[in-house]
Scaffold this active site. Structure first.
Site, PDB file in Angstrom:
ATOM      1  N   HIS A   1       5.387  -9.618   2.602  1.00 40.08           N
ATOM      2  CA  HIS A   1       5.159  -9.588   1.152  1.00 40.08           C
ATOM      3  C   HIS A   1       3.688  -9.889   0.841  1.00 40.08           C
ATOM      4  O   HIS A   1       3.048  -9.164   0.071  1.00 40.08           O
ATOM      5  CB  HIS A   1       6.082 -10.639   0.516  1.00 40.08           C
ATOM      6  CG  HIS A   1       5.894 -10.872  -0.951  1.00 40.08           C
ATOM      7  ND1 HIS A   1       6.840 -10.507  -1.886  1.00 40.08           N
ATOM      8  CD2 HIS A   1       4.887 -11.462  -1.641  1.00 40.08           C
ATOM      9  CE1 HIS A   1       6.406 -10.847  -3.090  1.00 40.08           C
ATOM     10  NE2 HIS A   1       5.228 -11.432  -2.974  1.00 40.08           N
ATOM     11  N   GLU A   2       3.139 -10.939   1.458  1.00 39.75           N
ATOM     12  CA  GLU A   2       1.747 -11.320   1.188  1.00 39.75           C
ATOM     13  C   GLU A   2       0.754 -10.307   1.771  1.00 39.75           C
ATOM     14  O   GLU A   2      -0.283 -10.031   1.161  1.00 39.75           O
ATOM     15  CB  GLU A   2       1.475 -12.726   1.736  1.00 39.75           C
ATOM     16  CG  GLU A   2       2.338 -13.819   1.131  1.00 39.75           C
ATOM     17  CD  GLU A   2       2.260 -13.886  -0.384  1.00 39.75           C
ATOM     18  OE1 GLU A   2       1.188 -13.568  -0.941  1.00 39.75           O
ATOM     19  OE2 GLU A   2       3.273 -14.234  -1.019  1.00 39.75           O
TER      20      GLU A   2
ATOM     21  N   HIS B   1       0.527  -7.599  -0.688  1.00 46.85           N
ATOM     22  CA  HIS B   1      -0.408  -7.960  -1.757  1.00 46.85           C
ATOM     23  C   HIS B   1      -1.844  -7.658  -1.337  1.00 46.85           C
ATOM     24  O   HIS B   1      -2.636  -7.106  -2.109  1.00 46.85           O
ATOM     25  CB  HIS B   1      -0.288  -9.452  -2.076  1.00 46.85           C
ATOM     26  CG  HIS B   1       0.792  -9.803  -3.044  1.00 46.85           C
ATOM     27  ND1 HIS B   1       1.033  -9.087  -4.191  1.00 46.85           N
ATOM     28  CD2 HIS B   1       1.694 -10.841  -3.043  1.00 46.85           C
ATOM     29  CE1 HIS B   1       2.042  -9.648  -4.858  1.00 46.85           C
ATOM     30  NE2 HIS B   1       2.452 -10.710  -4.182  1.00 46.85           N
TER      31      HIS B   1
ATOM     32  N   GLU C   1       4.865  -8.082  -7.993  1.00 40.78           N
ATOM     33  CA  GLU C   1       5.742  -8.866  -7.113  1.00 40.78           C
ATOM     34  C   GLU C   1       6.892  -8.010  -6.591  1.00 40.78           C
ATOM     35  O   GLU C   1       7.308  -8.146  -5.438  1.00 40.78           O
ATOM     36  CB  GLU C   1       6.292 -10.089  -7.861  1.00 40.78           C
ATOM     37  CG  GLU C   1       5.281 -11.193  -8.073  1.00 40.78           C
ATOM     38  CD  GLU C   1       4.760 -11.747  -6.755  1.00 40.78           C
ATOM     39  OE1 GLU C   1       5.570 -12.064  -5.861  1.00 40.78           O
ATOM     40  OE2 GLU C   1       3.534 -11.847  -6.605  1.00 40.78           O
TER      41      GLU C   1
END
Length: 375
Positions: free
Chosen positions: A142-143, A146, A193
């Site tokens: 997930h990061e 980003h 997100e």
């Protein structure tokens, strides 16, 4: 930092294989609303210059020094299992330069990716202790998502503007103007997100682990007391339950948040995992980074508008249903106006449920015969 991995199409893990996505563009996992904003910002003339000027005001150097001095930097000697997951995530999504990652002492489960020049990933001890290996793998993915999407730049600006709003609260209208920008950025970031959750799924390639992680963020480390299917049922109840008053309260509740609610994220990810788009990705069909420059803002905006329209149309939320009904009524009214007085005459005669004479009652006295077979 770089990494070495065997150049194969997938990576061997105990009991399963995971696909790698060479040269994958972040557009592959970005939510349409997130993608349209990013495409517009990237193509805006002078945008990079403004950001470089703004970066001098942002405490990025201070943040880097703070994490370096008061957190533990992940490496092959510190938190090596997290280090391996980070390398794997960068390998699978084909991010050549591995961002530095820190573990920060904080009982609150959290993770973030910040930085203007180079992204920094930070996870808290609360999160490390809460999640198992596969759940943590999805979070790190997930990061990394980003970082690849460039979200860390805008997240840093959001943090800066939020702090600035507090400092200028005493200036008439100054706080109002900044908070308007912050509110818009928060709406975008909530969509970002959802994008990053998809990137996490592409890295972990274990939907249940991704959903468990979101469930744990809501309910803590009591997995034996929780159930993913029941958690998704909560999401359905949240979306469809109540009346218009509850719909307004939902909007008010989410406005100050930078993240969507955990049940909403789980439902969105579960829906995307069942979509044709996800299956095509897993089959190896996805946009490449080399094609990013050819992306048109207008096309991305159309996709974003279509996504929002679909979201409203398919929503079970009472307010969204009302919006759909009103839009449908307005569309029907507009169609009648375009057709002239005959459209309304049809309502006066043949369209009434108690009038079974047939026809549409055109102004010229003729019928179109649509009701000929009605009883």
């Amino acid at each position: 930092m770089s990494y070495d991995h065997p150049q194969t199409g997938s990576e061997r893990l105990p009991g399963r294989r995971r696909r790698r996505f060479p040269e994958i563009s972040s557009r592959a996992w970005e939510h349409p609303a997130d993608r349209s904003a990013l495409v517009a910002l990237r193509r805006l003339s002078g945008f990079d210059t403004v950001f470089k000027a703004l970066s001098g005001l942002l405490p990025e150097r201070s943040l880097r020094l703070l994490f370096l001095s008061d957190s533990v930097r992940v490496s092959d000697r510190q938190f090596p299992h997290l280090h391996t997951m980070l390398l794997d995530a960068c390998y699978i999504l084909d991010l050549e330069k591995v961002p530095p990652m820190y573990v920060q002492q904080d009982p609150q489960p959290n993770a973030m990716c910040v930085g203007m020049d180079e992204p920094i990933i930070v996870v808290t001890t609360g999160l490390v202790e809460l999640l198992d290996e596969e759940e943590m793998r999805a979070v790190i993915g997930h990061e990394v998502g980003h970082a690849l999407s460039g979200h860390s730049v805008y997240r840093t600006i959001l943090l800066f503007l939020t702090n600035l709003a507090l400092r200028v609260a005493w200036i008439p209208l100054g706080n109002v103007a900044i908070m308007a920008i912050v509110t818009a950025l928060r709406e975008w970031f909530r969509k970002s997100e959802l994008s990053a959750d998809r990137a996490g799924l592409l890295v972990g390639q274990d939907l249940q682990a991704s959903l468990r992680g979101l469930m744990k963020l809501a309910g803590g480390n009591h997995l034996h007391e929780m159930n993913v299917d029941a958690f998704l049922e909560q999401a359905e109840e949240y979306e469809a339950g109540g009346d218009v008053r509850d719909s307004v309260l939902k909007i008010l509740n989410v406005l100050p948040r930078s993240h969507p609610f955990a049940t909403v994220r789980a439902a969105e990810l579960n829906k995307w995992a069942a979509s044709r788009d996800y299956q095509r990705l897993m089959d190896g069909h996805y946009p490449k980074r080399g094609e990013d420059g050819e992306t048109k803002v207008s096309e991305s905006l159309r996709e974003s508008a279509a996504a929002y329209a679909s979201e409203v149309r398919d929503s079970k939320d009472p307010l969204m249903k009302l919006v759909t009904d009103l839009a449908g009524g307005a569309g029907d009214l507009g169609d009648r106006v375009r057709r002239g007085w005959g459209g309304f005459a049809g309502t006066a005669r043949g369209d009434r449920p108690w009038d079974r004479t047939g026809g549409t009652g055109r102004a010229d006295g003729t019928d179109e015969g649509t009701g000929a077979n009605e009883g």
